[in-house]
Scaffold this active site. Structure first.
Site, mmCIF file in Angstrom:
data_model
loop_
_atom_site.group_PDB
_atom_site.id
_atom_site.type_symbol
_atom_site.label_atom_id
_atom_site.label_comp_id
_atom_site.label_asym_id
_atom_site.label_seq_id
_atom_site.Cartn_x
_atom_site.Cartn_y
_atom_site.Cartn_z
ATOM 1 N N ASP A 98 0.780 -1.239 0.000
ATOM 2 C CA ASP A 98 0.000 0.000 0.000
ATOM 3 C C ASP A 98 0.804 1.277 0.000
ATOM 4 O O ASP A 98 0.325 2.326 0.431
ATOM 5 C CB ASP A 98 -0.917 -0.014 1.233
ATOM 6 C CG ASP A 98 -0.145 -0.311 2.506
ATOM 7 O OD1 ASP A 98 1.074 -0.080 2.527
ATOM 8 O OD2 ASP A 98 -0.759 -0.781 3.484
ATOM 9 N N GLU A 120 -0.263 -9.062 -1.026
ATOM 10 C CA GLU A 120 -0.826 -8.484 0.206
ATOM 11 C C GLU A 120 -2.058 -7.628 -0.141
ATOM 12 O O GLU A 120 -2.161 -6.451 0.202
ATOM 13 C CB GLU A 120 0.211 -7.671 0.989
ATOM 14 C CG GLU A 120 -0.161 -7.517 2.463
ATOM 15 C CD GLU A 120 0.899 -6.805 3.299
ATOM 16 O OE1 GLU A 120 1.883 -7.472 3.690
ATOM 17 O OE2 GLU A 120 0.751 -5.611 3.566
ATOM 18 N N GLU A 134 -2.073 5.048 2.868
ATOM 19 C CA GLU A 134 -2.032 3.635 2.472
ATOM 20 C C GLU A 134 -3.402 3.045 2.152
ATOM 21 O O GLU A 134 -3.534 2.222 1.248
ATOM 22 C CB GLU A 134 -1.351 2.806 3.570
ATOM 23 C CG GLU A 134 0.147 3.048 3.707
ATOM 24 C CD GLU A 134 0.509 4.271 4.533
ATOM 25 O OE1 GLU A 134 -0.415 4.921 5.075
ATOM 26 O OE2 GLU A 134 1.697 4.595 4.641
ATOM 27 N N HIS A 209 6.315 5.134 13.243
ATOM 28 C CA HIS A 209 6.703 5.952 12.094
ATOM 29 C C HIS A 209 5.536 6.460 11.237
ATOM 30 O O HIS A 209 5.738 7.234 10.317
ATOM 31 C CB HIS A 209 7.640 5.161 11.179
ATOM 32 C CG HIS A 209 6.932 4.084 10.397
ATOM 33 N ND1 HIS A 209 6.714 2.836 10.924
ATOM 34 C CD2 HIS A 209 6.366 4.075 9.167
ATOM 35 C CE1 HIS A 209 6.064 2.106 10.034
ATOM 36 N NE2 HIS A 209 5.823 2.830 8.961
ATOM 37 N N ARG A 211 2.546 8.142 9.166
ATOM 38 C CA ARG A 211 2.210 9.548 8.905
ATOM 39 C C ARG A 211 0.997 10.021 9.694
ATOM 40 O O ARG A 211 0.960 11.167 10.134
ATOM 41 C CB ARG A 211 1.926 9.751 7.409
ATOM 42 C CG ARG A 211 3.178 9.902 6.590
ATOM 43 C CD ARG A 211 2.874 9.828 5.109
ATOM 44 N NE ARG A 211 4.104 9.605 4.374
ATOM 45 C CZ ARG A 211 4.770 10.540 3.723
ATOM 46 N NH1 ARG A 211 4.321 11.764 3.686
ATOM 47 N NH2 ARG A 211 5.883 10.245 3.088
ATOM 48 N N HIS A 242 13.074 5.082 12.591
ATOM 49 C CA HIS A 242 12.897 5.257 11.144
ATOM 50 C C HIS A 242 13.661 6.497 10.686
ATOM 51 O O HIS A 242 13.782 7.467 11.439
ATOM 52 C CB HIS A 242 11.390 5.418 10.893
ATOM 53 C CG HIS A 242 10.984 5.363 9.451
ATOM 54 N ND1 HIS A 242 11.323 6.323 8.539
ATOM 55 C CD2 HIS A 242 10.239 4.466 8.764
ATOM 56 C CE1 HIS A 242 10.809 6.025 7.354
ATOM 57 N NE2 HIS A 242 10.147 4.886 7.470
#
Ligand code: UD1
Ligand code: UDP
Length: 381
Positions: A98, A120, A134, A209, A211, A242
């Site tokens: 994604d 996936e 995503e 991490h 967003r 990250h």
């Protein structure tokens, strides 16, 4: 057609970890020409995975820049893929999951009328802003793809409800295949902090991490971790941070002064999996860790408001902690104080696969292109 030309397109760390075993599986089968195109959306974190799996890419768009926007990642990938698709002439483009690479890679293939296979496929929250971006990326790829490789029954059901076109196969998640080579009881850490770590103590592995957690949620998560460490004097927290500058800044400002919080560079996948395998439990907003930890029998507190991976919650090894500071502290304290709760979550379950997802995907592709007559069987938990 005497061989199926497959171009696997990926660019971030999690995609690489989950696509590497598939690229290798296709490469060892005589029916396939297996090629890789990296977007380079992540540079260091991607290269580390390529090295571990001893993979070489035929194409590399090398698009990464510091702080680039989603639009830049997307447009640079589409433009770069134009030339690659002309040259590689694939029968099938495989994308994973994604990310922006996933969406742009699939769209570029569609513009060239090349069939897209989505690895996936079918994970959903049905909230288009969470995870952002995503959820929209994978939904749009669901429309473009004609081969959908779903890790679980629930993922396949989502796609059937959405009436996506093409064929849906339940394969398990390729990350379980990847773990067959990474987790080893005799593993010796190269990272000095991990090498010096006393794993007879209670070690918590932390990653954060996403967003949608940028800003206040991430501040609250970090603040909760700080309070947990101050409350329990015997625990250590390992946080491989990250490389996103937003995440780096937030982690260092909130946790950088604590002796028992180890803010370290991103780990290579071997180090990461073996760290998880020796940890007491995991706190994370990562998708991949939610799949890996249950297979290792490690409890997980998910630092997000929702998850597209409900299977391990149903199995009892994962709890959705959310992003509320008090609730995160409550759930972590419960795991640290209540042996019964801990043991009820610390059981190895494998709802995400049996380690043969790549072989199933390879067989499904063969079936699609007429290289076998019977449809391969689905993965069953
Ligand atoms: C991306 C994916 C997300 C996935 C995550 C895994 C999108 C929109 N998001 O998010 O789904 O969970 O990867 O890690 O595709 N950076 C480096 N070096 C690296 C990697 C990243 O410096 O090796 C920096 C980049 O310069 C960038 C920042 O990290 O500014 C963020 O990277 P980006 O790929 O934009 O998004 P992620 O947050 O990593
Ligand atoms: N991972 C890693 N090194 C790290 C942190 C994570 O190799 O320092 C691995 C982790 O084991 C999993 C994958 O990276 O396989 C998950 O990536 P990430 O959390 O970046 O993305 P997500 O899964 O949330 O998309």
């Amino acid at each position: 057609m005497d061989k199926i030309r497959v171009l696997s397109v990926f660019g971030t760390r999690p995609e690489a970890i989950k696509m590497a075993p598939l690229v290798l599986e296709l490469a060892k089968r005589p029916e396939f020409v297996s090629m890789c195109c990296l977007t380079g959306q992540h540079r260091q974190m991607l290269d580390s995975v390529m090295e571990i799996f001893e993979l070489k890419a035929e194409y590399d768009l090398d698009i990464m820049e510091k702080q680039q926007t989603l639009s830049t990642i997307t447009t640079k990938t589409i433009l770069g893929m134009d030339r690659v698709l002309e040259e590689a002439k694939p029968d099938l483009v495989l994308v994973h999951g994604d990310t922006s690479t996933t969406f742009a890679g699939a769209l570029a293939a569609f513009y060239h009328k090349v069939t897209v296979g989505h690895v996936e496929a079918g994970l959903r929250t049905y909230d288009m802003y969470s995870p952002f971006p995503e959820e929209m990326n994978r939904t749009l790829v669901g429309d473009i793809a004609r081969l959908h490789f779903s890790p679980t029954v629930a993922n396949a059901e989502n796609l059937r409800r959405e009436a996506v076109q093409g064929d849906i196969f339940i394969t398990g998640n390729t990350v379980i295949d990847a773990m067959k080579t990474t987790v080893r009881p005799d593993f010796v850490f190269a990272n000095p902090a991990l090498n010096a770590m006393d794993f007879s103590k209670r070690v918590i592995t932390l990653t954060c991490h996403r967003r949608e957690n940028y800003g206040q949620p991430m501040e609250d998560i970090m603040s909760a971790v700080r309070q947990i460490v101050e409350k329990y004097e015997d625990i250590e927290v390992v946080y491989p941070v990250h490389l996103s500058p937003v995440v780096q800044e937030c982690a260092r400002r909130n946790l950088g002064d604590l002796d028992r919080v180890h803010l370290i560079e991103p780990l290579d996948v071997n180090e990461m999996h073996n760290l998880m395998a020796r940890s007491y439990f995991i706190m994370t907003d990562s998708g991949g860790l939610q799949e890996e930890a249950p297979a290792m029998g490690k409890p997980v507190l998910v630092l997000r408001r929702e998850t597209e991976r409900p299977e391990a919650i149903a199995a009892g090894t994962v709890k959705l902690a959310g992003v509320d500071k008090a609730e995160i502290i409550r759930l972590a304290s419960e795991l640290l104080e209540n042996e019964e709760v801990y043991q009820s979550m610390a059981k190895a379950v494998n709802p995400y696969g049996d380690g043969t997802a790549c072989a199933r995907i390879a067989e499904a592709i063969k079936w699609h292109f007429g290289f076998r007559t019977d449809r391969p069987e689905d993965f069953k938990v």
